[in-house]
Design a protein around this motif. Structure first.
Motif, PDB file in Angstrom:
ATOM      1  N   ALA A 187       0.762  -1.358  -0.001  1.00  0.00           N
ATOM      2  CA  ALA A 187      -0.071  -0.035   0.032  1.00  0.00           C
ATOM      3  C   ALA A 187       0.953   1.215  -0.037  1.00  0.00           C
ATOM      4  O   ALA A 187       2.088   1.469   0.503  1.00  0.00           O
ATOM      5  CB  ALA A 187      -0.923  -0.067   1.275  1.00  0.00           C
ATOM      6  N   GLY A 188       0.429   2.275  -0.710  1.00  0.00           N
ATOM      7  CA  GLY A 188       1.011   3.380  -0.613  1.00  0.00           C
ATOM      8  C   GLY A 188       1.202   4.349   0.525  1.00  0.00           C
ATOM      9  O   GLY A 188       0.309   4.155   1.435  1.00  0.00           O
ATOM     10  N   ILE A 189       2.246   5.361   0.367  1.00  0.00           N
ATOM     11  CA  ILE A 189       2.274   6.404   1.625  1.00  0.00           C
ATOM     12  C   ILE A 189       0.998   7.168   1.633  1.00  0.00           C
ATOM     13  O   ILE A 189       0.406   7.399   3.180  1.00  0.00           O
ATOM     14  CB  ILE A 189       3.324   7.195   1.591  1.00  0.00           C
ATOM     15  N   LEU A 190       0.154   7.277   0.852  1.00  0.00           N
ATOM     16  CA  LEU A 190      -1.436   7.988   1.041  1.00  0.00           C
ATOM     17  C   LEU A 190      -2.102   7.332   1.802  1.00  0.00           C
ATOM     18  O   LEU A 190      -3.112   7.843   2.551  1.00  0.00           O
ATOM     19  CB  LEU A 190      -1.869   8.297  -0.430  1.00  0.00           C
ATOM     20  N   ALA A 191      -2.246   6.214   1.589  1.00  0.00           N
ATOM     21  CA  ALA A 191      -3.062   4.993   2.464  1.00  0.00           C
ATOM     22  C   ALA A 191      -2.597   5.004   3.912  1.00  0.00           C
ATOM     23  O   ALA A 191      -3.562   5.187   4.821  1.00  0.00           O
ATOM     24  CB  ALA A 191      -3.195   3.811   1.697  1.00  0.00           C
ATOM     25  N   TYR A 192      -1.361   4.933   3.961  1.00  0.00           N
ATOM     26  CA  TYR A 192      -0.698   5.104   5.490  1.00  0.00           C
ATOM     27  C   TYR A 192      -1.036   6.269   6.044  1.00  0.00           C
ATOM     28  O   TYR A 192      -1.450   6.434   7.307  1.00  0.00           O
ATOM     29  CB  TYR A 192       1.034   4.933   5.260  1.00  0.00           C
ATOM     30  N   GLU A 193      -1.081   7.355   5.524  1.00  0.00           N
ATOM     31  CA  GLU A 193      -1.143   8.799   5.858  1.00  0.00           C
ATOM     32  C   GLU A 193      -2.683   8.887   6.330  1.00  0.00           C
ATOM     33  O   GLU A 193      -3.037   9.669   7.177  1.00  0.00           O
ATOM     34  CB  GLU A 193      -0.767   9.880   4.882  1.00  0.00           C
ATOM     35  N   ALA A 194      -3.503   8.348   5.426  1.00  0.00           N
ATOM     36  CA  ALA A 194      -5.015   8.645   5.890  1.00  0.00           C
ATOM     37  C   ALA A 194      -5.487   7.781   7.128  1.00  0.00           C
ATOM     38  O   ALA A 194      -6.111   8.468   7.951  1.00  0.00           O
ATOM     39  CB  ALA A 194      -5.939   7.986   5.017  1.00  0.00           C
ATOM     40  N   LEU A 195      -4.726   6.650   7.259  1.00  0.00           N
ATOM     41  CA  LEU A 195      -4.940   6.181   8.491  1.00  0.00           C
ATOM     42  C   LEU A 195      -4.171   6.618   9.697  1.00  0.00           C
ATOM     43  O   LEU A 195      -4.735   6.551  10.884  1.00  0.00           O
ATOM     44  CB  LEU A 195      -4.370   4.540   8.592  1.00  0.00           C
ATOM     45  N   ARG A 196      -3.185   7.286   9.629  1.00  0.00           N
ATOM     46  CA  ARG A 196      -2.602   8.209  10.614  1.00  0.00           C
ATOM     47  C   ARG A 196      -3.385   9.221  11.004  1.00  0.00           C
ATOM     48  O   ARG A 196      -3.383   9.792  12.135  1.00  0.00           O
ATOM     49  CB  ARG A 196      -1.132   8.668  10.114  1.00  0.00           C
ATOM     50  N   VAL A 197      -3.810  10.096   9.844  1.00  0.00           N
ATOM     51  CA  VAL A 197      -4.703  11.245  10.291  1.00  0.00           C
ATOM     52  C   VAL A 197      -5.891  10.670  11.168  1.00  0.00           C
ATOM     53  O   VAL A 197      -6.188  11.395  12.039  1.00  0.00           O
ATOM     54  CB  VAL A 197      -5.100  11.832   9.049  1.00  0.00           C
ATOM     55  N   GLU A 198      -6.468   9.501  10.483  1.00  0.00           N
ATOM     56  CA  GLU A 198      -7.665   9.327  11.376  1.00  0.00           C
ATOM     57  C   GLU A 198      -7.441   8.575  12.733  1.00  0.00           C
ATOM     58  O   GLU A 198      -8.031   8.960  13.643  1.00  0.00           O
ATOM     59  CB  GLU A 198      -8.323   7.696  10.645  1.00  0.00           C
ATOM     60  N   GLY A 199      -6.057   8.204  12.934  1.00  0.00           N
ATOM     61  CA  GLY A 199      -5.628   7.996  14.440  1.00  0.00           C
ATOM     62  C   GLY A 199      -5.342   8.916  15.105  1.00  0.00           C
ATOM     63  O   GLY A 199      -4.754   8.860  16.162  1.00  0.00           O
ATOM     64  N   HIS A 200      -5.222  10.253  14.656  1.00  0.00           N
ATOM     65  CA  HIS A 200      -4.782  11.593  15.249  1.00  0.00           C
ATOM     66  C   HIS A 200      -3.465  11.460  15.518  1.00  0.00           C
ATOM     67  O   HIS A 200      -2.952  11.972  16.659  1.00  0.00           O
ATOM     68  CB  HIS A 200      -5.553  11.694  16.515  1.00  0.00           C
ATOM     69  N   ARG A 201      -2.582  10.765  14.867  1.00  0.00           N
ATOM     70  CA  ARG A 201      -1.042  10.718  15.215  1.00  0.00           C
ATOM     71  C   ARG A 201      -0.351  11.801  14.521  1.00  0.00           C
ATOM     72  O   ARG A 201      -0.147  11.791  13.078  1.00  0.00           O
ATOM     73  CB  ARG A 201      -0.607   9.252  14.704  1.00  0.00           C
ATOM     74  N   PRO A 202       0.198  12.527  15.226  1.00  0.00           N
ATOM     75  CA  PRO A 202       1.073  13.914  14.628  1.00  0.00           C
ATOM     76  C   PRO A 202       2.265  13.228  14.237  1.00  0.00           C
ATOM     77  O   PRO A 202       2.841  12.294  14.459  1.00  0.00           O
ATOM     78  CB  PRO A 202       1.361  14.607  15.894  1.00  0.00           C
ATOM     79  N   ARG A 203       2.772  13.937  13.188  1.00  0.00           N
ATOM     80  CA  ARG A 203       4.125  13.526  12.461  1.00  0.00           C
ATOM     81  C   ARG A 203       4.893  15.041  12.391  1.00  0.00           C
ATOM     82  O   ARG A 203       4.516  16.014  12.009  1.00  0.00           O
ATOM     83  CB  ARG A 203       3.697  13.345  10.931  1.00  0.00           C
ATOM     84  N   LEU A 204       6.225  14.701  12.787  1.00  0.00           N
ATOM     85  CA  LEU A 204       7.326  15.836  12.497  1.00  0.00           C
ATOM     86  C   LEU A 204       7.377  16.415  11.207  1.00  0.00           C
ATOM     87  O   LEU A 204       7.329  15.836  10.379  1.00  0.00           O
ATOM     88  CB  LEU A 204       8.687  15.385  13.003  1.00  0.00           C
ATOM     89  N   GLY A 205       7.152  17.854  11.184  1.00  0.00           N
ATOM     90  CA  GLY A 205       7.337  18.447   9.806  1.00  0.00           C
ATOM     91  C   GLY A 205       5.729  18.725   9.189  1.00  0.00           C
ATOM     92  O   GLY A 205       5.730  19.552   8.239  1.00  0.00           O
ATOM     93  N   PHE A 206       5.041  18.000   9.905  1.00  0.00           N
ATOM     94  CA  PHE A 206       3.479  18.081   9.291  1.00  0.00           C
ATOM     95  C   PHE A 206       2.965  18.819  10.326  1.00  0.00           C
ATOM     96  O   PHE A 206       2.133  20.105  10.021  1.00  0.00           O
ATOM     97  CB  PHE A 206       3.153  16.727   8.970  1.00  0.00           C
ATOM     98  N   GLU A 207       2.625  18.398  11.475  1.00  0.00           N
ATOM     99  CA  GLU A 207       1.833  18.888  12.677  1.00  0.00           C
ATOM    100  C   GLU A 207       2.840  19.551  13.376  1.00  0.00           C
ATOM    101  O   GLU A 207       2.217  20.553  14.368  1.00  0.00           O
ATOM    102  CB  GLU A 207       1.360  17.918  13.529  1.00  0.00           C
ATOM    103  N   THR A 208       4.023  19.797  13.166  1.00  0.00           N
ATOM    104  CA  THR A 208       5.034  20.825  13.822  1.00  0.00           C
ATOM    105  C   THR A 208       5.317  21.875  13.204  1.00  0.00           C
ATOM    106  O   THR A 208       5.516  21.700  11.774  1.00  0.00           O
ATOM    107  CB  THR A 208       6.121  19.992  14.321  1.00  0.00           C
TER     108      THR A 208
END
Length: 326
Positions: A187-208
């Motif tokens: 699965a591509g990074i877009l699928a992984y990122e969608a599940l990350r956003v759903e899980g409210h998991r912040p990411r350095l350089g994106f949420e910071t």
């Protein structure tokens, strides 16, 4: 955040479309975005995270030394237990985020693409008399994420981080293609990122950004341990925890699905009642298309934004869910 890309061999797979920006070097998707998301959510397939930096720390003092530098309590970190940790500036702003595990002889961490050099430079500057060795292993090892519930086995001897949302496997880079063939579909990074956003998991350089403190993202407890001191920025963490509130808070947004284009990072967030000319109260950090929820996003907004207030993201209506309490 600039970095030198590491191009994955999985980009040669049928249907692979290369990601851009910070995730350059791996696939955004393999031609089926929503099916890829569903597969991950169902515990099937894997995600190529081979563009992420890999850093190791060896030596008898590795855990006691890292304990002095990180926001997390790691002096007695059990073998095989995954944890998250930050390195803060003197003012308490987030500079680095590490996903850690110790295998009994070595601490393994994966970090945002391109941040490993600055991280290693800082760690090297803090070695003093401690018996530790720090190494950049990005050229030798690739990170693969296997979603929670997957029956895929890690290769014998591979280091694994087991988390509630899946396993991160540190594979010899030369074995990446063969492992993906045996344990796909990828699965591509877009699928992984969608599940990350759903899980409210912040990411350095994106949420910071340059002034983000851990409280704003809800990282107290998960990446910041309050029963330890002696790390850079600890005074800010303690002061905000005991005496005040952070100036901003992370929110999860449900976006109006009628819009064709997702709002990009930095898109202003305003109160819907104030319209397009209203005062900016925050900004989008990550947006995604989710296979069940539709368009969703994470955003940083001012702490005093009412919890039940309808918002506008650019010209798009948004309803907020609380991630960090006001």
């Amino acid at each position: 955040m600039q970095r030198q890309s590491t191009t994955s061999p999985l980009l040669s797979l049928p249907g692979a479309v290369a990601a851009e920006g910070q995730d350059e070097g791996v696939a955004a998707h393999y031609g089926d975005l929503f099916p890829e998301q569903r597969a991950l959510a169902d515990g099937k397939g894997l995600v190529d995270l081979s563009h992420r930096g890999v850093v190791t720390v060896t030596g008898d003092d590795r855990l006691s030394w890292l304990h002095l530098l990180l926001t997390q309590h790691v002096s007695a970190l059990p073998v095989g237990q995954a944890t998250e940790a930050l390195i803060l500036s003197a003012n308490g702003h987030i500079e680095h985020a590490l996903s850690l595990v110790d295998d009994g002889e070595t601490v393994w961490a994966h970090v945002e693409p391109g941040t490993q050099e600055a991280l290693i430079a800082y760690l090297e500057s803090m070695k003093f008399f401690y018996r530790v060795d720090v190494a950049d292993r990005t050229d030798d090892f690739a990170v693969v994420h296997v979603s929670a519930g997957s029956i895929a086995e890690a290769p014998e001897g591979a280091v694994v981080r087991e988390t509630p949302y899946g396993r991160d496997i540190f594979l010899p880079r030369a074995d990446l293609e063969a492992y993906a063939r045996e344990n796909g579909p990828p699965a591509g990074i877009l699928a992984y990122e969608a599940l990350r956003v759903e899980g409210h998991r912040p990411r350095l350089g994106f949420e910071t950004d340059h002034r983000t403190i851990p409280h704003e993202l809800g990282l107290i407890g998960s990446a910041v341990h309050l029963e330890k001191g002696c790390y850079r920025g600890q005074e800010t963490v303690a002061r905000v925890q005991n005496l005040g509130k952070p100036p901003r808070r992370l929110v999860f947004l449900h976006l109006d699905g009628s819009e064709v284009v997702l709002p990009g990072h930095g898109t202003p967030v305003r109160l819907a009642a104030d319209g397009d000319e209203g005062r900016q109260l925050g900004f989008i950090t990550t947006s995604a298309r989710h296979h069940e929820l539709g368009p969703i996003a994470l955003a940083l907004v001012k702490r005093n934004v009412p919890l039940d207030a309808p918002l506008m993201v650019g010209n798009t209506a948004a309803a907020q869910e609380v991630v960090v309490e006001a």
